[in-house]
Design a protein around this motif. Structure first.
Motif, PDB file in Angstrom:
ATOM      1  N   ALA A  11       0.821  -1.221   0.000  1.00 43.32           N
ATOM      2  CA  ALA A  11       0.000   0.000   0.000  1.00 43.32           C
ATOM      3  C   ALA A  11       0.848   1.262   0.000  1.00 43.32           C
ATOM      4  O   ALA A  11       0.325   2.360  -0.234  1.00 43.32           O
ATOM      5  N   GLY A  12       2.144   1.130   0.295  1.00 46.70           N
ATOM      6  CA  GLY A  12       3.012   2.291   0.352  1.00 46.70           C
ATOM      7  C   GLY A  12       2.772   3.150   1.575  1.00 46.70           C
ATOM      8  O   GLY A  12       2.899   4.381   1.518  1.00 46.70           O
ATOM      9  N   VAL A  13       2.404   2.500   2.691  1.00 41.80           N
ATOM     10  CA  VAL A  13       2.166   3.224   3.933  1.00 41.80           C
ATOM     11  C   VAL A  13       2.965   2.550   5.051  1.00 41.80           C
ATOM     12  O   VAL A  13       3.603   1.523   4.846  1.00 41.80           O
ATOM     13  N   SER A  14       2.911   3.115   6.238  1.00 42.59           N
ATOM     14  CA  SER A  14       3.612   2.530   7.380  1.00 42.59           C
ATOM     15  C   SER A  14       2.775   1.404   7.988  1.00 42.59           C
ATOM     16  O   SER A  14       1.553   1.336   7.783  1.00 42.59           O
ATOM     17  N   THR A  15       3.435   0.545   8.756  1.00 42.07           N
ATOM     18  CA  THR A  15       2.692  -0.511   9.449  1.00 42.07           C
ATOM     19  C   THR A  15       1.740   0.084  10.478  1.00 42.07           C
ATOM     20  O   THR A  15       0.672  -0.479  10.748  1.00 42.07           O
ATOM     21  N   VAL A  18      -1.484   0.834   8.709  1.00 40.50           N
ATOM     22  CA  VAL A  18      -2.263  -0.389   8.493  1.00 40.50           C
ATOM     23  C   VAL A  18      -2.950  -0.799   9.790  1.00 40.50           C
ATOM     24  O   VAL A  18      -4.126  -1.183   9.799  1.00 40.50           O
ATOM     25  N   SER A  19      -2.232  -0.718  10.902  1.00 45.56           N
ATOM     26  CA  SER A  19      -2.811  -1.070  12.197  1.00 45.56           C
ATOM     27  C   SER A  19      -4.001  -0.174  12.535  1.00 45.56           C
ATOM     28  O   SER A  19      -5.022  -0.637  13.031  1.00 45.56           O
ATOM     29  N   ARG A  20      -3.889   1.138  12.217  1.00 46.41           N
ATOM     30  CA  ARG A  20      -5.011   2.055  12.490  1.00 46.41           C
ATOM     31  C   ARG A  20      -6.208   1.744  11.604  1.00 46.41           C
ATOM     32  O   ARG A  20      -7.353   1.837  12.056  1.00 46.41           O
ATOM     33  N   VAL A  21      -5.950   1.352  10.359  1.00 44.91           N
ATOM     34  CA  VAL A  21      -7.060   0.975   9.469  1.00 44.91           C
ATOM     35  C   VAL A  21      -7.815  -0.223  10.040  1.00 44.91           C
ATOM     36  O   VAL A  21      -9.040  -0.298   9.974  1.00 44.91           O
ATOM     37  N   ILE A  22      -7.063  -1.164  10.621  1.00 48.82           N
ATOM     38  CA  ILE A  22      -7.681  -2.364  11.194  1.00 48.82           C
ATOM     39  C   ILE A  22      -8.437  -2.047  12.471  1.00 48.82           C
ATOM     40  O   ILE A  22      -9.574  -2.490  12.663  1.00 48.82           O
ATOM     41  N   ASN A  23      -7.813  -1.267  13.364  1.00 47.54           N
ATOM     42  CA  ASN A  23      -8.355  -1.092  14.705  1.00 47.54           C
ATOM     43  C   ASN A  23      -9.204   0.163  14.889  1.00 47.54           C
ATOM     44  O   ASN A  23     -10.201   0.127  15.600  1.00 47.54           O
ATOM     45  N   ILE A  24      -8.790   1.290  14.284  1.00 49.77           N
ATOM     46  CA  ILE A  24      -9.549   2.547  14.410  1.00 49.77           C
ATOM     47  C   ILE A  24      -9.640   3.200  13.027  1.00 49.77           C
ATOM     48  O   ILE A  24      -9.007   4.226  12.764  1.00 49.77           O
ATOM     49  N   GLY A  26     -11.682   5.017  11.529  1.00 48.18           N
ATOM     50  CA  GLY A  26     -12.149   6.394  11.424  1.00 48.18           C
ATOM     51  C   GLY A  26     -11.041   7.416  11.532  1.00 48.18           C
ATOM     52  O   GLY A  26     -11.223   8.585  11.161  1.00 48.18           O
ATOM     53  N   SER A  27      -9.861   6.989  12.017  1.00 48.61           N
ATOM     54  CA  SER A  27      -8.746   7.926  12.177  1.00 48.61           C
ATOM     55  C   SER A  27      -7.904   8.047  10.913  1.00 48.61           C
ATOM     56  O   SER A  27      -6.934   8.809  10.892  1.00 48.61           O
ATOM     57  N   VAL A  28      -8.282   7.312   9.857  1.00 52.05           N
ATOM     58  CA  VAL A  28      -7.497   7.291   8.623  1.00 52.05           C
ATOM     59  C   VAL A  28      -8.352   7.812   7.470  1.00 52.05           C
ATOM     60  O   VAL A  28      -9.539   7.484   7.364  1.00 52.05           O
ATOM     61  N   ARG A  29      -7.750   8.616   6.594  1.00 50.76           N
ATOM     62  CA  ARG A  29      -8.485   9.142   5.439  1.00 50.76           C
ATOM     63  C   ARG A  29      -9.045   8.018   4.582  1.00 50.76           C
ATOM     64  O   ARG A  29      -8.425   6.952   4.445  1.00 50.76           O
ATOM     65  N   GLU A  30     -10.196   8.281   3.984  1.00 51.91           N
ATOM     66  CA  GLU A  30     -10.888   7.251   3.206  1.00 51.91           C
ATOM     67  C   GLU A  30     -10.014   6.738   2.066  1.00 51.91           C
ATOM     68  O   GLU A  30      -9.970   5.531   1.802  1.00 51.91           O
ATOM     69  N   SER A  31      -9.300   7.624   1.378  1.00 49.66           N
ATOM     70  CA  SER A  31      -8.466   7.193   0.246  1.00 49.66           C
ATOM     71  C   SER A  31      -7.368   6.241   0.716  1.00 49.66           C
ATOM     72  O   SER A  31      -7.038   5.258   0.038  1.00 49.66           O
ATOM     73  N   THR A  32      -6.809   6.550   1.889  1.00 47.55           N
ATOM     74  CA  THR A  32      -5.761   5.671   2.444  1.00 47.55           C
ATOM     75  C   THR A  32      -6.357   4.348   2.874  1.00 47.55           C
ATOM     76  O   THR A  32      -5.753   3.284   2.648  1.00 47.55           O
ATOM     77  N   ARG A  33      -7.551   4.398   3.505  1.00 47.91           N
ATOM     78  CA  ARG A  33      -8.219   3.157   3.905  1.00 47.91           C
ATOM     79  C   ARG A  33      -8.474   2.262   2.710  1.00 47.91           C
ATOM     80  O   ARG A  33      -8.224   1.046   2.758  1.00 47.91           O
ATOM     81  N   ASN A  34      -8.927   2.853   1.625  1.00 50.27           N
ATOM     82  CA  ASN A  34      -9.216   2.060   0.423  1.00 50.27           C
ATOM     83  C   ASN A  34      -7.944   1.416  -0.118  1.00 50.27           C
ATOM     84  O   ASN A  34      -7.957   0.257  -0.555  1.00 50.27           O
ATOM     85  N   GLN A  38      -7.294  -2.602  -0.413  1.00 50.00           N
ATOM     86  CA  GLN A  38      -6.904  -3.231  -1.684  1.00 50.00           C
ATOM     87  C   GLN A  38      -5.606  -4.026  -1.513  1.00 50.00           C
ATOM     88  O   GLN A  38      -5.456  -5.121  -2.063  1.00 50.00           O
ATOM     89  N   ALA A  39      -4.677  -3.476  -0.746  1.00 46.93           N
ATOM     90  CA  ALA A  39      -3.419  -4.182  -0.498  1.00 46.93           C
ATOM     91  C   ALA A  39      -3.661  -5.467   0.296  1.00 46.93           C
ATOM     92  O   ALA A  39      -3.000  -6.492   0.062  1.00 46.93           O
TER      93      ALA A  39
END
Length: 337
Positions: A11-15, A18-24, A26-34, A38-39
Motif C-alpha cells: 500500500a506504500g504506507v507505514s505498518t 495499516v494497524s489504524r485501518v484495522i483497529n480505528i 475512522g482515524s485514517v483518510r478514506e483514500s488511504t483506507r481504500n 486493496q493491499a
C-alpha cells in the motif's frame, strides 16, 4: 502467510497506518483506507474484523505456543504459565509447533483470530516476520527461553551463551580437551545455536581448537542422542566428553555409548541442559545446566499481563540465573583423578 508488513509495503504506507485501518479506521483518510484494503486483498491478508476491539474488549484468554509438549522442560514452564494465568482469572490455549516455523506462524494467526488477549511464545526464531508484525500492531506477547538482550520484543529467558560456556568449562575443568557437542539443529532452535556459541567461546578461551567434526545437529529426542553418540564415537580420535544441548539428547547419548561397550563416566563424560526430573534417575546421574523453567513461565505471564494493561510499556529483557548441577556423569578422561 502475509503479514501487516507485506500489506504496508504493497500500500506504500507505514505498518502503524495499516494497524489504524484495522483497529480505528475512522482515524485514517478514506483514500488511504481504500488503498490499504486493496493491499490486504492483493496480499491475501487474513484478519478477523472482530479483532478491532482488542484495545477495549477482552476474552480473558491467552495463547501459549511451545515447540514440543514432550520435553519436560517446556511442560514445567507450561505449568508455571497455567498456574499464574489461573490466579489472574485467565484461560490458556496451548499450541504445539513440533519445531516447525510454518506451524508456529499458523498458530499465531489462529490465536489472533480467536481474539486471545495476548500470547506467550517459545519461538524457533525471535526475529521472524510474523513476530515483527505483532510488534508493529502493538499486540501483547512475550517470548520465553530466549537470550534476547535488546530490541522491541519482550522476553523472559536465560543466557544460553553462558549456559553453553558453563557446560563446556565443567568438562575442561575435569581435564577434557576433545569435547563434542550434540545439539538440536540450529535452523529450528536459536537456543541451541546460542549454546553452541558459548561452547566455541569456551574452547577458544582455553586454547582448544574447534573441530567441526565434533558437532552434530539433530532432532531433540532420545533416539537422536543415541544415534549421535554412535556417529561421534566412530571418529578418530574420538571425543572423551560430550555436551548435549538438552537432557533428552544427553540421556540418549548415555544409551548409545553403553551399546558401544563404553563405561560412564570413565570412558565418556556427558553434560546436558535443562535439568529435567529424569536427569536424577539415570545412572550415573546426569550433570546438567539447570534453568528455572517454572519461574520463567510465571514471570512470562506477569510480564504479559503488564503489557496487556499498558501497551506502551517499554519491552523487558529478563535473563534468569543458570546453575550447574553435578551428579556423576563427568570425570577426568579415563577415570583418572
Amino acid at each position: 502467510m502475509s503479514t501487516i508488513i507485506d500489506v504496508a509495503k504493497t500500500a506504500g504506507v507505514s505498518t502503524a497506518t495499516v494497524s489504524r485501518v484495522i483497529n480505528i479506521p475512522g482515524s485514517v483518510r478514506e483514500s488511504t483506507r481504500n488503498r490499504v484494503h486493496q493491499a490486504m486483498k492483493a496480499c491475501g491478508y487474513r484478519y478477523n474484523a472482530l479483532a478491532r476491539g482488542f484495545a477495549t474488549k477482552r476474552t480473558q484468554t491467552i495463547g501459549l505456543i511451545v515447540p514440543t509438549i514432550t520435553n519436560p522442560g517446556f511442560a514445567e514452564s507450561t505449568r508455571g504459565i497455567q498456574d499464574r494465568a489461573a490466579a489472574a482469572g485467565l484461560s490458556v490455549l496451548l499450541g504445539n509447533t513440533n519445531y516447525d516455523a510454518r506451524t508456529e506462524d499458523n498458530l499465531i494467526r489462529i490465536f489472533r483470530e480467536m481474539q486471545v488477549d495476548g500470547m506467550v511464545i517459545t519461538t524457533t526464531n525471535p526475529k521472524t516476520q510474523v513476530l515483527q508484525a505483532l510488534v508493529a500492531e502493538d499486540f501483547p506477547f512475550v517470548v520465553l527461553y530466549s537470550t534476547i538482550r535488546r530490541g522491541p520484543v519482550s522476553c523472559v529467558g536465560v543466557d544460553n551463551y553462558l549456559g553453553g560456556y558453563m557446560a563446556t568449562k565443567h568438562l575442561i575443568d575435569n581435564g577434557h580437551r576433545r569435547i563434542a557437542m550434540i545439539a538440536g539443529a540450529f535452523s529450528f532452535s536459536d537456543k541451541s545455536h546460542h549454546r553452541w556459541g558459548g561452547y566455541r567461546k569456551c574452547l577458544r578461551e582455553n586454547g582448544i581448537g574447534y573441530d567441526s567434526r565434533y558437532i552434530i545437529q539433530t532432532n531433540y529426542s532420545l533416539e537422536s542422542g543415541r544415534e549421535g553418540a554412535q556417529r561421534i564415537l566412530e571418529l578418530t580420535p574420538s571425543p572423551t566428553a560430550v555436551f548435549c544441548s538438552n537432557d533428552y539428547l544427553a540421556i540418549g547419548v548415555m544409551e548409545g555409548a553403553r551399546k558401544m561397550g563404553l563405561h560412564l563416566p570413565d570412558d565418556l563424560s556427558i553434560v546436558g541442559f535443562d535439568n529435567i526430573p529424569l536427569a536424577s534417575f539415570v545412572t550415573p546421574g546426569l550433570d546438567t545446566i539447570s534453568q528455572p523453567a517454572y519461574q520463567m513461565g510465571t514471570l512470562g505471564v506477569e510480564e504479559l499481563l503488564e503489557r496487556i494493561e499498558n501497551g506502551s510499556k517499554p519491552p523487558v529483557h529478563r535473563l534468569l540465573d543458570l546453575e550447574l548441577i553435578v551428579r556423576g556423569s563427568v570425570s577426568a578422561p579415563g577415570g583418572i583423578g
